[in-house]
Design a protein around this motif. Sequence first.
Motif, PDB file in Angstrom:
ATOM      1  N   GLU A  44      20.827  73.863  23.100  1.00 15.82           N
ATOM      2  CA  GLU A  44      19.603  74.120  22.336  1.00 15.82           C
ATOM      3  C   GLU A  44      18.851  72.818  22.060  1.00 15.82           C
ATOM      4  OE1 GLU A  44      20.320  76.491  18.849  1.00 15.82           O
ATOM      5  OE2 GLU A  44      21.182  78.127  20.019  1.00 15.82           O
ATOM      6  N   LEU A  63      10.034  78.959  21.845  1.00 14.86           N
ATOM      7  CA  LEU A  63      11.315  78.547  22.422  1.00 14.86           C
ATOM      8  C   LEU A  63      12.433  78.626  21.388  1.00 14.86           C
ATOM      9  CD1 LEU A  63      13.149  77.296  24.587  1.00 14.86           C
ATOM     10  CD2 LEU A  63      12.277  75.042  23.867  1.00 14.86           C
ATOM     11  N   ALA A  95      17.205  71.738  25.231  1.00  9.21           N
ATOM     12  CA  ALA A  95      16.009  72.534  25.529  1.00  9.21           C
ATOM     13  C   ALA A  95      14.817  72.080  24.688  1.00  9.21           C
ATOM     14  CB  ALA A  95      16.295  74.020  25.291  1.00  9.21           C
ATOM     15  N   ALA A 107      11.383  70.361  26.112  1.00 14.07           N
ATOM     16  CA  ALA A 107      10.070  70.918  25.785  1.00 14.07           C
ATOM     17  C   ALA A 107       9.153  69.839  25.214  1.00 14.07           C
ATOM     18  CB  ALA A 107      10.224  72.072  24.792  1.00 14.07           C
ATOM     19  N   SER A 146      13.434  82.137  20.763  1.00 15.04           N
ATOM     20  CA  SER A 146      14.225  82.711  21.859  1.00 15.04           C
ATOM     21  C   SER A 146      15.643  82.150  21.874  1.00 15.04           C
ATOM     22  CB  SER A 146      13.542  82.504  23.208  1.00 15.04           C
ATOM     23  OG  SER A 146      13.585  81.148  23.599  1.00 15.04           O
ATOM     24  N   GLU A 203       4.297  76.546  21.266  1.00 16.13           N
ATOM     25  CA  GLU A 203       5.198  76.849  22.387  1.00 16.13           C
ATOM     26  C   GLU A 203       6.640  76.561  22.009  1.00 16.13           C
ATOM     27  OE1 GLU A 203       2.604  76.045  26.385  1.00 16.13           O
ATOM     28  OE2 GLU A 203       2.935  74.298  25.057  1.00 16.13           O
ATOM     29  N   ILE A 204       6.855  75.505  21.254  1.00 16.73           N
ATOM     30  CA  ILE A 204       8.213  75.161  20.830  1.00 16.73           C
ATOM     31  C   ILE A 204       8.732  76.194  19.837  1.00 16.73           C
ATOM     32  CG2 ILE A 204       9.618  73.447  19.600  1.00 16.73           C
ATOM     33  CD1 ILE A 204       7.907  71.300  21.040  1.00 16.73           C
ATOM     34  N   LYS A 230       5.030  70.270  25.501  1.00 11.05           N
ATOM     35  CA  LYS A 230       4.790  71.589  24.923  1.00 11.05           C
ATOM     36  C   LYS A 230       4.209  71.445  23.519  1.00 11.05           C
ATOM     37  CE  LYS A 230       6.709  73.907  28.309  1.00 11.05           C
ATOM     38  NZ  LYS A 230       5.885  74.489  29.324  1.00 11.05           N
TER      39      LYS A 230
END
Length: 73
Positions: free
Chosen positions: A40, A60, A43, A47, A63, A56-57, A52
């Motif tokens: 995580e 993410l 990721a 990003a 998700s 957008e983050i 990003k």
Amino acid sequence: MPEVRRVSGLARPTIYRDIRRGTFPKPVKIGTASAWPSEEIAAINAARISGKSDDEIRVLVASLEARRAAMPV
């Protein structure tokens, strides 16, 4: 926390501020300790490096946390 700080480059207060803003995943409680899955953090770092936006983050992070919640125990 020390490893998360080292890998993310963020200070502790910044990490918790970003959690409140939804731009950093919440930690996983393990007994009395808190930890973050390394994938995580990777990721989120990827990003940010790719430029990003915060929106957008946030998507993410949502998700990642949803995937975590859906994992069998």
